[in-house]
Enzyme design. Structure first.
Site, PDB file in Angstrom:
ATOM      1  N   LYS A 163      41.817 -41.584 -22.428  1.00  0.00           N
ATOM      2  CA  LYS A 163      42.599 -40.813 -23.398  1.00  0.00           C
ATOM      3  C   LYS A 163      43.725 -40.057 -22.700  1.00  0.00           C
ATOM      4  CE  LYS A 163      41.043 -36.604 -24.704  1.00  0.00           C
ATOM      5  NZ  LYS A 163      42.103 -35.605 -24.499  1.00  0.00           N
ATOM      6  N   ASN A 164      43.410 -39.409 -21.583  1.00  0.00           N
ATOM      7  CA  ASN A 164      44.408 -38.557 -20.933  1.00  0.00           C
ATOM      8  C   ASN A 164      45.479 -39.348 -20.187  1.00  0.00           C
ATOM      9  OD1 ASN A 164      43.118 -36.387 -21.981  1.00  0.00           O
ATOM     10  ND2 ASN A 164      42.323 -35.585 -20.043  1.00  0.00           N
ATOM     11  N   ARG A 209      46.798 -30.264 -28.696  1.00  0.00           N
ATOM     12  CA  ARG A 209      47.677 -29.602 -27.739  1.00  0.00           C
ATOM     13  C   ARG A 209      48.558 -30.576 -26.952  1.00  0.00           C
ATOM     14  NH1 ARG A 209      48.451 -25.304 -24.265  1.00  0.00           N
ATOM     15  NH2 ARG A 209      48.979 -26.537 -22.459  1.00  0.00           N
ATOM     16  N   CYS A 213      43.767 -22.176 -27.473  1.00  0.00           N
ATOM     17  CA  CYS A 213      42.796 -23.256 -27.456  1.00  0.00           C
ATOM     18  C   CYS A 213      41.474 -22.651 -27.065  1.00  0.00           C
ATOM     19  CB  CYS A 213      43.223 -24.298 -26.444  1.00  0.00           C
ATOM     20  SG  CYS A 213      41.965 -25.485 -26.067  1.00  0.00           S
ATOM     21  N   ARG A 231      45.881 -21.393 -22.129  1.00  0.00           N
ATOM     22  CA  ARG A 231      46.670 -22.614 -21.959  1.00  0.00           C
ATOM     23  C   ARG A 231      48.148 -22.482 -22.348  1.00  0.00           C
ATOM     24  NH1 ARG A 231      42.981 -27.738 -23.531  1.00  0.00           N
ATOM     25  NH2 ARG A 231      44.154 -28.745 -21.912  1.00  0.00           N
ATOM     26  N   PRO A 232      48.894 -21.663 -21.625  1.00  0.00           N
ATOM     27  CA  PRO A 232      50.319 -21.514 -21.934  1.00  0.00           C
ATOM     28  C   PRO A 232      51.134 -22.757 -21.548  1.00  0.00           C
ATOM     29  CG  PRO A 232      49.747 -20.283 -19.957  1.00  0.00           C
ATOM     30  CD  PRO A 232      48.467 -20.897 -20.459  1.00  0.00           C
ATOM     31  N   ILE A 233      52.402 -22.807 -21.992  1.00  0.00           N
ATOM     32  CA  ILE A 233      53.292 -23.920 -21.590  1.00  0.00           C
ATOM     33  C   ILE A 233      54.521 -23.379 -20.850  1.00  0.00           C
ATOM     34  CG2 ILE A 233      52.581 -25.610 -23.326  1.00  0.00           C
ATOM     35  CD1 ILE A 233      55.212 -24.701 -24.869  1.00  0.00           C
ATOM     36  N   ASP A 234      54.379 -22.157 -20.324  1.00  0.00           N
ATOM     37  CA  ASP A 234      55.526 -21.522 -19.650  1.00  0.00           C
ATOM     38  C   ASP A 234      56.090 -22.374 -18.507  1.00  0.00           C
ATOM     39  OD1 ASP A 234      52.940 -20.900 -18.533  1.00  0.00           O
ATOM     40  OD2 ASP A 234      53.932 -19.556 -17.125  1.00  0.00           O
ATOM     41  N   LEU A 235      55.212 -23.070 -17.778  1.00  0.00           N
ATOM     42  CA  LEU A 235      55.689 -23.850 -16.633  1.00  0.00           C
ATOM     43  C   LEU A 235      56.511 -25.063 -17.087  1.00  0.00           C
ATOM     44  CD1 LEU A 235      52.448 -23.663 -14.441  1.00  0.00           C
ATOM     45  CD2 LEU A 235      54.498 -22.245 -14.253  1.00  0.00           C
ATOM     46  N   ASP A 292      36.968 -31.146 -16.474  1.00  0.00           N
ATOM     47  CA  ASP A 292      36.511 -31.920 -17.636  1.00  0.00           C
ATOM     48  C   ASP A 292      35.096 -32.481 -17.457  1.00  0.00           C
ATOM     49  OD1 ASP A 292      38.854 -31.374 -18.932  1.00  0.00           O
ATOM     50  OD2 ASP A 292      39.725 -33.363 -18.710  1.00  0.00           O
ATOM     51  N   LEU A 299      39.739 -23.433 -13.500  1.00  0.00           N
ATOM     52  CA  LEU A 299      40.945 -23.827 -14.232  1.00  0.00           C
ATOM     53  C   LEU A 299      41.107 -23.151 -15.584  1.00  0.00           C
ATOM     54  CD1 LEU A 299      40.627 -26.681 -12.329  1.00  0.00           C
ATOM     55  CD2 LEU A 299      42.828 -26.763 -13.445  1.00  0.00           C
ATOM     56  N   ARG A 352      37.517 -36.609 -30.988  1.00  0.00           N
ATOM     57  CA  ARG A 352      38.871 -36.548 -30.441  1.00  0.00           C
ATOM     58  C   ARG A 352      38.975 -37.359 -29.153  1.00  0.00           C
ATOM     59  NH1 ARG A 352      40.221 -31.229 -28.621  1.00  0.00           N
ATOM     60  NH2 ARG A 352      41.722 -32.558 -27.605  1.00  0.00           N
TER      61      ARG A 352
HETATM   62  C1  UD1 Z   1      45.051 -31.674 -18.761  1.00  0.00           C
HETATM   63  C2  UD1 Z   1      43.995 -32.498 -19.459  1.00  0.00           C
HETATM   64  C3  UD1 Z   1      42.705 -31.698 -19.645  1.00  0.00           C
HETATM   65  C4  UD1 Z   1      42.246 -31.136 -18.296  1.00  0.00           C
HETATM   66  C5  UD1 Z   1      43.376 -30.389 -17.594  1.00  0.00           C
HETATM   67  C6  UD1 Z   1      43.014 -29.959 -16.181  1.00  0.00           C
HETATM   68  C7  UD1 Z   1      45.301 -33.995 -20.857  1.00  0.00           C
HETATM   69  C8  UD1 Z   1      45.730 -34.388 -22.211  1.00  0.00           C
HETATM   70  N1  UD1 Z   1      44.512 -32.932 -20.745  1.00  0.00           N
HETATM   71  O1  UD1 Z   1      45.353 -30.572 -19.609  1.00  0.00           O
HETATM   72  O2  UD1 Z   1      41.710 -32.561 -20.191  1.00  0.00           O
HETATM   73  O3  UD1 Z   1      41.167 -30.259 -18.511  1.00  0.00           O
HETATM   74  O4  UD1 Z   1      44.548 -31.234 -17.507  1.00  0.00           O
HETATM   75  O5  UD1 Z   1      42.638 -31.046 -15.426  1.00  0.00           O
HETATM   76  O6  UD1 Z   1      45.592 -34.649 -19.876  1.00  0.00           O
HETATM   77  N2  UD1 Z   1      49.041 -23.620 -17.052  1.00  0.00           N
HETATM   78  C9  UD1 Z   1      49.906 -22.538 -17.118  1.00  0.00           C
HETATM   79  N3  UD1 Z   1      51.170 -22.741 -17.615  1.00  0.00           N
HETATM   80  C10 UD1 Z   1      51.614 -23.975 -18.035  1.00  0.00           C
HETATM   81  C11 UD1 Z   1      50.715 -25.070 -17.961  1.00  0.00           C
HETATM   82  C12 UD1 Z   1      49.437 -24.862 -17.459  1.00  0.00           C
HETATM   83  O7  UD1 Z   1      49.565 -21.419 -16.747  1.00  0.00           O
HETATM   84  O8  UD1 Z   1      52.774 -24.082 -18.466  1.00  0.00           O
HETATM   85  C13 UD1 Z   1      47.662 -23.416 -16.516  1.00  0.00           C
HETATM   86  C14 UD1 Z   1      46.559 -23.707 -17.547  1.00  0.00           C
HETATM   87  O9  UD1 Z   1      46.310 -22.604 -18.366  1.00  0.00           O
HETATM   88  C15 UD1 Z   1      45.399 -24.055 -16.622  1.00  0.00           C
HETATM   89  C16 UD1 Z   1      46.079 -24.778 -15.450  1.00  0.00           C
HETATM   90  O10 UD1 Z   1      47.450 -24.374 -15.494  1.00  0.00           O
HETATM   91  O11 UD1 Z   1      44.787 -22.905 -16.146  1.00  0.00           O
HETATM   92  C17 UD1 Z   1      45.989 -26.279 -15.508  1.00  0.00           C
HETATM   93  O12 UD1 Z   1      46.394 -26.728 -16.784  1.00  0.00           O
HETATM   94  P1  UD1 Z   1      47.067 -28.159 -17.007  1.00  0.00           P
HETATM   95  O13 UD1 Z   1      46.876 -28.987 -15.784  1.00  0.00           O
HETATM   96  O14 UD1 Z   1      48.472 -27.979 -17.482  1.00  0.00           O
HETATM   97  O15 UD1 Z   1      46.187 -28.751 -18.175  1.00  0.00           O
HETATM   98  P2  UD1 Z   1      46.651 -29.695 -19.370  1.00  0.00           P
HETATM   99  O16 UD1 Z   1      47.759 -30.590 -18.910  1.00  0.00           O
HETATM  100  O17 UD1 Z   1      46.856 -28.883 -20.592  1.00  0.00           O
END
Ligand code: UD1
Length: 420
Positions: A22-23, A92, A116, A121-125, A307, A329, A399
């Site tokens: 899926k991922n 997400r 979530c 789980r922010p998207i700031d990065l 996961d 994480l 899902r």
């Molecule tokens: C993906 C996987 C999810 C897995 C995770 C970690 C998919 C669809 N999902 O989620 O199953 O559990 O990787 O292996 O592939 N973070 C920030 N800012 C950002 C983005 C991330 O602070 O802009 C933080 C997150 O809160 C978390 C860490 O970075 O603590 C890692 O998150 P990330 O690798 O981005 O996870 P996803 O891509 O959402």
């Protein structure tokens, strides 16, 4: 609403075929936006998240022909760049359309994914990196509005934290940008690798695939032509079935699986006393005398995956001594603890560390799934709990797990899907 009813105690035996990841499929589906030609994807898992993202492409004006594990996607007709709340709030990972929409069309609006259950789980990065590439980002009315009317510009991106989705979004955006983008502290999960390989096979020069530093030479807004792509095996589904074999002390064989991708999980199972036969595309797990306790810390690939944390916790409930799990994480990824305790586990929680103490036996009960992987941990515990376990709210499971109850029944588990 559906729920799963499990009567515990059966040994498992035989083979289980692992579905596509899926991922890996989600970013690859999002990447099709970078193309104006049809592309066929095979070995897709038959799960709700895939249907949700394909539906989003349809809503954006793409044409999608989807039959179970195969989809042909033609985004030449894409006419909208707005990913609406109704879809993004369901999943997400829809945020993965942000980079490709912006790169191809110079503008887009994507609903904020919101909170979530497993953490903030922010998207700031993702946003900071797109800004560094010249995008103007505005957050209004619950939407990220991004613009780059003259196209994105290659840039040097240093991620403060390793982010899987952030790396994928920026790789996609960079592939159509002007000039070279360097991503430092990139994620190197097998799913990120497959996305990079697919884009490389479409003619984009990408250096450093599989490492923490990626260098992407953009096409200056020239859409890509992708080759047919077969999705890699799902390492988390595979790990979950290894845990099913482990917790029930059964010999089972996983087919269509890549052992290299799940090394960290297999190493832990070996420490716990289990052994394996491995071929290029199968893994057989053998039972052990008693399950030894281990400590584990979740981290980025190739470390132990977050996961798989919940599923290992279920297996460690049956171990002979006390185990410690540290979740690094996601701050709130322990909601399965109280549900496992309802089944008779003795798990003590402090901050991001769980101590799993040995018990004699689990007893069936009604439990509630709280997120995707937590749900599978409850199913695993149900396989060995004495009596009947009902796992409610399994829409989380649907899902991401392709036919979990069908695959487990075929292995000999007593598990059925019922309606509330
Ligand atoms: C993906 C996987 C999810 C897995 C995770 C970690 C998919 C669809 N999902 O989620 O199953 O559990 O990787 O292996 O592939 N973070 C920030 N800012 C950002 C983005 C991330 O602070 O802009 C933080 C997150 O809160 C978390 C860490 O970075 O603590 C890692 O998150 P990330 O690798 O981005 O996870 P996803 O891509 O959402």
């Amino acid at each position: 609403m559906d729920y799963l009813q499990i009567k515990g105690g059966n040994k498992l035996q035989g083979d289980v075929v692992i579905s596509g990841a899926k991922n890996a499929a989600l970013p690859i589906i999002a990447a099709t936006i970078l193309s104006d030609k049809p592309i066929t994807l095979t070995n897709l898992p038959n799960v709700v998240d895939i249907r949700t993202l394909l539906k989003l492409l349809g809503m954006l004006g793409g044409s999608v022909d989807h039959q179970k594990t195969v989809a042909t996607i033609d985004n030449s007709t894409m006419s909208s760049t707005k990913a609406v709340y109704e879809i993004v709030s369901q999943m997400r990972a829809s945020i993965l359309v942000l980079g490709p929409l912006l790169a191809r069309f110079g503008e887009c609006e994507v609903s904020l994914p919101g909170g979530c259950a497993i953490g903030q789980r922010p998207i700031d990065l993702h946003l900071k990196a797109l800004e560094a590439m010249g995008a103007t980002i505005d957050i209004r009315g619950g939407y990220v509005r991004a613009e780059a009317p003259n196209g994105l510009q290659g840039a040097k991106i240093i991620f403060d934290k390793i982010t899987v989705g952030g790396t994928e979004n920026i790789v996609m955006a960079a592939s159509l940008a002007k000039g070279v983008t360097t991503i430092i502290n990139a994620a190197k999960e097998p799913e990120v690798v497959q996305l990079c390989e697919m884009i490389r096979d479409a003619g984009v020069k990408i250096e450093g695939i599989g490492s923490n530093e990626l260098i992407i030479h953009g096409t200056n807004q020239k859409p890509l032509t992708f080759q047919e792509t077969q999705i890699i095996p799902d390492r988390i589904e595979a790990g979950t079935y290894l845990c099913a074999g482990a917790i029930t002390q059964s010999k089972i064989t996983l087919q269509q699986v890549n052992a290299e991708d799940i090394r960290a999980s297999m190493n832990k199972l070996e420490e716990m006393g289990f052994s394996f036969d491995i071929t290029p595309n199968s893994i057989t797990i053998h039972p052990c005398q008693e399950i030894k306790h281990v400590d584990l810390i979740t981290t980025e690939y190739p470390g132990f995956p977050t996961d798989m944390q919940a599923q290992f916790m279920a297996v460690l409930v049956m171990a002979v001594g006390e185990s410690l799990i540290e979740e690094r994480l996601f701050e709130n990824r322990f909601m399965h603890v109280s549900e496992l305790n309802r089944l008779g586990a003795d798990i003590w929680l402090k901050g991001n560390i769980a101590a799993i103490r040995p018990i004699e036996k689990l007893y069936g009960a009604d439990v509630m799934a709280t997120d995707l992987r937590a749900s599978s941990a409850l199913v695993l515990a149900g396989l060995v709990a004495q009596g009947t376990t009902n796992v409610h709210r399994i829409y989380h499971l649907d899902r991401g797990y392709d036919n979990l109850e069908g695959k487990l029944s075929k292995l000999g588990a007593d598990i059925v899907r019922l309606k509330e």
